[in-house]
Design a protein around this motif. Sequence first.
Motif, PDB file in Angstrom:
ATOM      1  N   GLU A 184       3.747  11.650  -7.853  1.00 38.21           N
ATOM      2  CA  GLU A 184       2.603  11.717  -6.926  1.00 38.21           C
ATOM      3  C   GLU A 184       2.765  10.744  -5.762  1.00 38.21           C
ATOM      4  OE1 GLU A 184      -0.969  10.984  -9.178  1.00 38.21           O
ATOM      5  OE2 GLU A 184      -0.649  12.760 -10.436  1.00 38.21           O
ATOM      6  N   HIS A 185       3.461   9.651  -5.998  1.00 42.87           N
ATOM      7  CA  HIS A 185       3.640   8.596  -4.980  1.00 42.87           C
ATOM      8  C   HIS A 185       5.128   8.249  -4.841  1.00 42.87           C
ATOM      9  CE1 HIS A 185      -0.680   8.010  -5.148  1.00 42.87           C
ATOM     10  NE2 HIS A 185      -0.596   7.859  -6.449  1.00 42.87           N
ATOM     11  N   PRO A 186       5.965   9.197  -4.431  1.00 44.25           N
ATOM     12  CA  PRO A 186       7.410   8.930  -4.423  1.00 44.25           C
ATOM     13  C   PRO A 186       7.820   7.784  -3.504  1.00 44.25           C
ATOM     14  CG  PRO A 186       6.907  10.980  -3.264  1.00 44.25           C
ATOM     15  CD  PRO A 186       5.650  10.541  -3.946  1.00 44.25           C
ATOM     16  N   HIS A 187       7.142   7.624  -2.372  1.00 40.53           N
ATOM     17  CA  HIS A 187       7.515   6.537  -1.469  1.00 40.53           C
ATOM     18  C   HIS A 187       7.110   5.183  -2.046  1.00 40.53           C
ATOM     19  CE1 HIS A 187       8.912   9.337   1.422  1.00 40.53           C
ATOM     20  NE2 HIS A 187       7.717   9.777   1.781  1.00 40.53           N
ATOM     21  N   ARG A 188       5.964   5.124  -2.689  1.00 44.10           N
ATOM     22  CA  ARG A 188       5.558   3.878  -3.346  1.00 44.10           C
ATOM     23  C   ARG A 188       6.532   3.563  -4.480  1.00 44.10           C
ATOM     24  NH1 ARG A 188      -1.012   3.392  -3.662  1.00 44.10           N
ATOM     25  NH2 ARG A 188      -1.390   4.039  -1.516  1.00 44.10           N
ATOM     26  N   TYR A 189       6.841   4.575  -5.271  1.00 48.25           N
ATOM     27  CA  TYR A 189       7.732   4.376  -6.403  1.00 48.25           C
ATOM     28  C   TYR A 189       9.087   3.840  -5.941  1.00 48.25           C
ATOM     29  CZ  TYR A 189      10.335   5.121 -10.657  1.00 48.25           C
ATOM     30  OH  TYR A 189      11.126   4.919 -11.755  1.00 48.25           O
ATOM     31  N   ALA A 190       9.531   4.282  -4.777  1.00 41.54           N
ATOM     32  CA  ALA A 190      10.840   3.867  -4.260  1.00 41.54           C
ATOM     33  C   ALA A 190      10.913   2.367  -3.987  1.00 41.54           C
ATOM     34  CB  ALA A 190      11.179   4.650  -2.994  1.00 41.54           C
ATOM     35  N   ILE A 191       9.772   1.716  -3.767  1.00 38.21           N
ATOM     36  CA  ILE A 191       9.820   0.282  -3.454  1.00 38.21           C
ATOM     37  C   ILE A 191       9.446  -0.602  -4.636  1.00 38.21           C
ATOM     38  CG2 ILE A 191       9.426   0.665  -0.998  1.00 38.21           C
ATOM     39  CD1 ILE A 191       6.572  -0.476  -1.444  1.00 38.21           C
ATOM     40  N   VAL A 192       9.156   0.000  -5.790  1.00 34.31           N
ATOM     41  CA  VAL A 192       8.881  -0.812  -6.977  1.00 34.31           C
ATOM     42  C   VAL A 192      10.201  -1.435  -7.433  1.00 34.31           C
ATOM     43  CG1 VAL A 192       8.132  -0.775  -9.388  1.00 34.31           C
ATOM     44  CG2 VAL A 192       6.914   0.609  -7.689  1.00 34.31           C
ATOM     45  N   PRO A 193      10.254  -2.755  -7.535  1.00 27.98           N
ATOM     46  CA  PRO A 193      11.510  -3.400  -7.956  1.00 27.98           C
ATOM     47  C   PRO A 193      11.947  -2.924  -9.337  1.00 27.98           C
ATOM     48  CG  PRO A 193       9.948  -5.031  -7.134  1.00 27.98           C
ATOM     49  CD  PRO A 193       9.205  -3.736  -7.263  1.00 27.98           C
ATOM     50  N   GLN A 194      13.229  -2.696  -9.488  1.00 24.86           N
ATOM     51  CA  GLN A 194      13.774  -2.235 -10.755  1.00 24.86           C
ATOM     52  C   GLN A 194      14.546  -3.339 -11.477  1.00 24.86           C
ATOM     53  OE1 GLN A 194      12.951   0.698 -12.099  1.00 24.86           O
ATOM     54  NE2 GLN A 194      11.704   1.064 -10.295  1.00 24.86           N
ATOM     55  N   ARG A 195      14.496  -4.536 -10.943  1.00 24.18           N
ATOM     56  CA  ARG A 195      15.170  -5.665 -11.591  1.00 24.18           C
ATOM     57  C   ARG A 195      14.282  -6.896 -11.432  1.00 24.18           C
ATOM     58  NH1 ARG A 195      19.839  -6.573  -7.039  1.00 24.18           N
ATOM     59  NH2 ARG A 195      18.418  -7.349  -5.468  1.00 24.18           N
ATOM     60  N   ALA A 222      -0.295   2.626   3.312  1.00 25.52           N
ATOM     61  CA  ALA A 222      -0.525   3.872   4.050  1.00 25.52           C
ATOM     62  C   ALA A 222       0.701   4.236   4.887  1.00 25.52           C
ATOM     63  CB  ALA A 222      -1.770   3.737   4.927  1.00 25.52           C
ATOM     64  N   ILE A 223       1.326   3.246   5.479  1.00 20.24           N
ATOM     65  CA  ILE A 223       2.541   3.491   6.275  1.00 20.24           C
ATOM     66  C   ILE A 223       3.651   4.020   5.370  1.00 20.24           C
ATOM     67  CG2 ILE A 223       4.399   2.320   7.547  1.00 20.24           C
ATOM     68  CD1 ILE A 223       2.084   0.480   8.669  1.00 20.24           C
ATOM     69  N   ILE A 224       3.817   3.411   4.207  1.00 17.42           N
ATOM     70  CA  ILE A 224       4.840   3.859   3.263  1.00 17.42           C
ATOM     71  C   ILE A 224       4.536   5.267   2.775  1.00 17.42           C
ATOM     72  CG2 ILE A 224       5.771   3.436   0.942  1.00 17.42           C
ATOM     73  CD1 ILE A 224       5.485   0.399   1.659  1.00 17.42           C
ATOM     74  N   ASP A 225       3.276   5.530   2.454  1.00 12.80           N
ATOM     75  CA  ASP A 225       2.895   6.873   2.002  1.00 12.80           C
ATOM     76  C   ASP A 225       3.205   7.923   3.063  1.00 12.80           C
ATOM     77  OD1 ASP A 225       1.966   5.959  -0.464  1.00 12.80           O
ATOM     78  OD2 ASP A 225      -0.137   5.895   0.174  1.00 12.80           O
ATOM     79  N   ASP A 226       2.957   7.580   4.313  1.00 11.67           N
ATOM     80  CA  ASP A 226       3.165   8.534   5.411  1.00 11.67           C
ATOM     81  C   ASP A 226       4.632   8.698   5.810  1.00 11.67           C
ATOM     82  OD1 ASP A 226       0.438   8.891   5.510  1.00 11.67           O
ATOM     83  OD2 ASP A 226       0.136   7.649   7.295  1.00 11.67           O
ATOM     84  N   GLY A 227       5.362   7.589   5.870  1.00 19.84           N
ATOM     85  CA  GLY A 227       6.705   7.652   6.441  1.00 19.84           C
ATOM     86  C   GLY A 227       7.834   7.159   5.569  1.00 19.84           C
ATOM     87  N   GLY A 228       7.523   6.743   4.355  1.00 21.11           N
ATOM     88  CA  GLY A 228       8.551   6.233   3.472  1.00 21.11           C
ATOM     89  C   GLY A 228       8.787   4.752   3.671  1.00 21.11           C
TER      90      GLY A 228
END
Length: 193
Positions: free
Chosen positions: A95-106, A17-23
């Motif tokens: 739809e969830h750009p802040h969540r997507y930003a923390i998904v590991p890419q490696r 919820a914090i990530i969704d609200d504030g990145g």
Amino acid sequence: MPRAGLNRDAVVAAALAIIDDGGPEALTLAAVAARTGVATPSLYKHVKNLGELRNLLAVRLFDEFTDRATRAVLGRSRDEAVEALMRAYHEYATEHPHRYAIVPQRPDPDPAVQAAGERFVALFFAVLKGYGLDDDELVHATRVARATLHGFAMLQIGGGFGLPQDVAVTHQRLIDTVLAGLRATRGGAGSAS
């Protein structure tokens, strides 16, 4: 005394919820404590530190995406399955750009995060196997699809598509291009099903 109902899942939900609200930059243990109504030291009953919380979030997000994409591709094959996977990926990321930003890419050293990431990649493998690709080509095709999807999502999320043409049309052309590439790849020739 821990707050009634506070457990590891509730801590992860509060962090999301914090990530969704504030990145992603808004995530701190102090912010999670405030959101859950406890003192920061009380969180240590549920998570060791911010690093462990980030790992728990990564697992949750990989699982969340993999479950969503799996539902989208069920009962589909080849072009139809790839298009459903690509749309599910794009929808989740935008739809969830802040969540997507923390998904590991490696690959991640944490075993639970690594296993969740492997489930995510296995979904791509399962969908792309319908093209009759050998193991090496399957890896290459998965890399191409993931890089294409990630790049498009990041550009859109970051506001990189500022021209007035409809982004949905561009996204469909991206899908069509990936599908044409898969059909042209060795072992992928033949009509779409």
